[in-house]
Design an enzyme around this catalytic site. Structure first.
Site, PDB file in Angstrom:
ATOM      1  N   SER A   7     -16.906 -66.268 -27.397  1.00  0.00           N
ATOM      2  CA  SER A   7     -17.318 -65.168 -26.523  1.00  0.00           C
ATOM      3  C   SER A   7     -17.073 -63.878 -27.290  1.00  0.00           C
ATOM      4  O   SER A   7     -16.253 -63.848 -28.217  1.00  0.00           O
ATOM      5  CB  SER A   7     -16.560 -65.203 -25.199  1.00  0.00           C
ATOM      6  OG  SER A   7     -15.166 -65.276 -25.422  1.00  0.00           O
ATOM      7  N   GLU A  35     -16.573 -59.524 -27.199  1.00  0.00           N
ATOM      8  CA  GLU A  35     -16.240 -58.345 -26.391  1.00  0.00           C
ATOM      9  C   GLU A  35     -16.836 -57.091 -27.027  1.00  0.00           C
ATOM     10  O   GLU A  35     -16.747 -56.890 -28.234  1.00  0.00           O
ATOM     11  CB  GLU A  35     -14.718 -58.221 -26.305  1.00  0.00           C
ATOM     12  CG  GLU A  35     -14.262 -57.082 -25.405  1.00  0.00           C
ATOM     13  CD  GLU A  35     -12.766 -57.130 -25.156  1.00  0.00           C
ATOM     14  OE1 GLU A  35     -12.263 -58.180 -24.724  1.00  0.00           O
ATOM     15  OE2 GLU A  35     -12.117 -56.110 -25.405  1.00  0.00           O
ATOM     16  N   ASP A  42      -4.362 -49.431 -18.392  1.00  0.00           N
ATOM     17  CA  ASP A  42      -3.391 -48.464 -18.891  1.00  0.00           C
ATOM     18  C   ASP A  42      -3.632 -47.133 -18.203  1.00  0.00           C
ATOM     19  O   ASP A  42      -4.735 -46.857 -17.751  1.00  0.00           O
ATOM     20  CB  ASP A  42      -3.575 -48.290 -20.412  1.00  0.00           C
ATOM     21  CG  ASP A  42      -2.998 -49.473 -21.162  1.00  0.00           C
ATOM     22  OD1 ASP A  42      -1.888 -49.903 -20.807  1.00  0.00           O
ATOM     23  OD2 ASP A  42      -3.671 -49.976 -22.072  1.00  0.00           O
ATOM     24  N   PHE A  48      -3.090 -49.493 -33.531  1.00  0.00           N
ATOM     25  CA  PHE A  48      -3.390 -50.003 -32.186  1.00  0.00           C
ATOM     26  C   PHE A  48      -2.430 -51.149 -31.839  1.00  0.00           C
ATOM     27  O   PHE A  48      -1.913 -51.227 -30.718  1.00  0.00           O
ATOM     28  CB  PHE A  48      -4.849 -50.461 -32.116  1.00  0.00           C
ATOM     29  CG  PHE A  48      -5.288 -50.776 -30.713  1.00  0.00           C
ATOM     30  CD1 PHE A  48      -5.286 -49.782 -29.745  1.00  0.00           C
ATOM     31  CD2 PHE A  48      -5.673 -52.062 -30.352  1.00  0.00           C
ATOM     32  CE1 PHE A  48      -5.664 -50.064 -28.430  1.00  0.00           C
ATOM     33  CE2 PHE A  48      -6.054 -52.350 -29.053  1.00  0.00           C
ATOM     34  CZ  PHE A  48      -6.052 -51.345 -28.088  1.00  0.00           C
ATOM     35  N   HIS A  59     -12.362 -65.825 -28.525  1.00  0.00           N
ATOM     36  CA  HIS A  59     -12.923 -64.576 -28.008  1.00  0.00           C
ATOM     37  C   HIS A  59     -12.788 -63.533 -29.111  1.00  0.00           C
ATOM     38  O   HIS A  59     -11.691 -63.281 -29.592  1.00  0.00           O
ATOM     39  CB  HIS A  59     -12.129 -64.145 -26.760  1.00  0.00           C
ATOM     40  CG  HIS A  59     -12.653 -62.906 -26.101  1.00  0.00           C
ATOM     41  ND1 HIS A  59     -13.752 -62.912 -25.269  1.00  0.00           N
ATOM     42  CD2 HIS A  59     -12.229 -61.618 -26.129  1.00  0.00           C
ATOM     43  CE1 HIS A  59     -13.981 -61.685 -24.809  1.00  0.00           C
ATOM     44  NE2 HIS A  59     -13.067 -60.878 -25.322  1.00  0.00           N
TER      45      HIS A  59
END
Ligand code: FAD
Length: 301
Positions: A19, A21, A113, A223, A273
């Protein structure tokens, strides 16, 4: 380590599900590049493609319009990310109803967040969904949605312990979550140990590893720091000295991601993913290594 010929990643792989994103584009140029990526990756027939929801709920319209366009113009199954941030229950429910009306049957439900981004203190909106668990239950009340949730192999930064984190995952599953996608990680041992602990806790939904191809090491490392994912020294070493050499960096990124996913295959993982960052090439190459083929490729050959 099994002998070479017994390693699953060395055999034809027929059972892999992927999958992808994406994030909603801000400008016309970014939109064109997103659609180039979607068009390139679509023939790989992913199980679903998901579209994120900006921090603080900042992309509500853009997420919706991207998802709606995927429904209208492709045969892909979209999943819309949705958070509890900065919205009342009624507002969130309206978003869910709008997705249902647009033909979307899969939601990635997150607490989210704060508007300031990861690391800031989360304050539930007065009258809003206070937790991801409440959001999952709310979505399930509104329709027969597939609901994917987050999972944190190295624990969420706000969580006191990994066990407390797994308790939250259990609550989300009890509320109706049907799949979890993990925060990205670089050391597969974190994921494999986590899945063992999750199964021991009586959680049986798929825990799909989230894979981030490292397009830019410095950005990814920064990140990772904010999201609680550790960056091993060996990974830093691999990108060392390549700040001004994007061509080599891309080759290293492909090698690093290939090593990670093929090792997971050797540990019996079949679903992946990919955090695409709206870029197709690296993900396409990794999917090719995983044995995925498209009619386009066959024709081109
Ligand atoms: P939850 O699963 O609800 O909580 C995570 C952990 O935090 C819990 O296990 C719990 O132990 C701990 N925790 C939460 N609240 C508290 C508290 N008050 N006190 C102590 N511990 C607490 N963000 C976006 O804004 N948009 C997106 O589209 C998006 N997509 C994501 C997709 C994936 C696959 C993942 C892994 C994350 C995504 N995020 C997204 C990031 C996510 O919103 C943040 O990590 C957020 O901080 C937590 O939301 P959650 O639903 O993951 O948290």
């Amino acid at each position: 380590m099994a002998p070479e010929f017994l390693r699953p990643s060395r055999s034809p792989l027929g059972n892999i599900n992927v999958s992808f994103e994406f994030f909603p584009p801000k400008t016309a140029e970014m939109e064109a590049s997103l659609w180039d990526s979607i068009t390139r990756l679509a023939p790989l027939e992913p199980s679903f493609v998901s579209v994120t929801y900006g921090a603080g709920g900042s992309t509500r319209e853009r997420t919706h319009s991207t998802v709606a366009r995927i429904v209208r113009e492709t045969a892909l199954k979209p999943a819309a990310h949705l958070t509890c941030v900065a919205a009342t229950r009624e507002e969130v429910d309206d978003v869910v109803r709008a997705y249902k009306a647009a033909g979307v049957r899969h939601i990635v439900a997150l607490r989210g967040d704060p508007v300031s981004g990861p690391g800031g203190a989360f304050e539930p909106h007065p009258g809003g969904y206070a937790t991801s668990t409440a959001l999952v239950a709310g979505i399930r009340r509104l329709g027969d949605f597939e609901v994917t949730v987050s999972a944190y192999p190295e624990k969420h930064p706000e969580s006191a312990t990994l066990d407390a984190d797994i308790d939250v995952l259990k609550a989300k599953v009890d509320a109706g979550a049907t799949r979890a996608v993990t925060q990205f990680f670089f050391d597969n041992a974190h994921y494999l140990r986590y899945v063992d602990r999750v199964r021991a806790r009586g959680i049986h939904i798929p825990i799909v590893p989230g894979i981030v191809p490292v397009q830019n090491f410095k950005q990814t490392a920064s990140f990772a720091k904010r999201t609680g994912a550790s960056v091993p020294q060996w990974l830093a070493d691999r990108f060392e000295g390549l700040d001004h050499d994007p061509a080599t960096r891309r080759l290293i990124a492909a090698a690093v991601a290939a090593e990670q996913v093929l090792d997971l295959v050797d540990h019996g993982v079949s679903d992946f993913h990919f955090y695409t960052m709206n870029k197709a090439d690296l993900v396409y190459a990794i999917c090719h290594l995983l044995g995925l083929r498209t009619h386009l490729t066959e024709r081109a050959a």
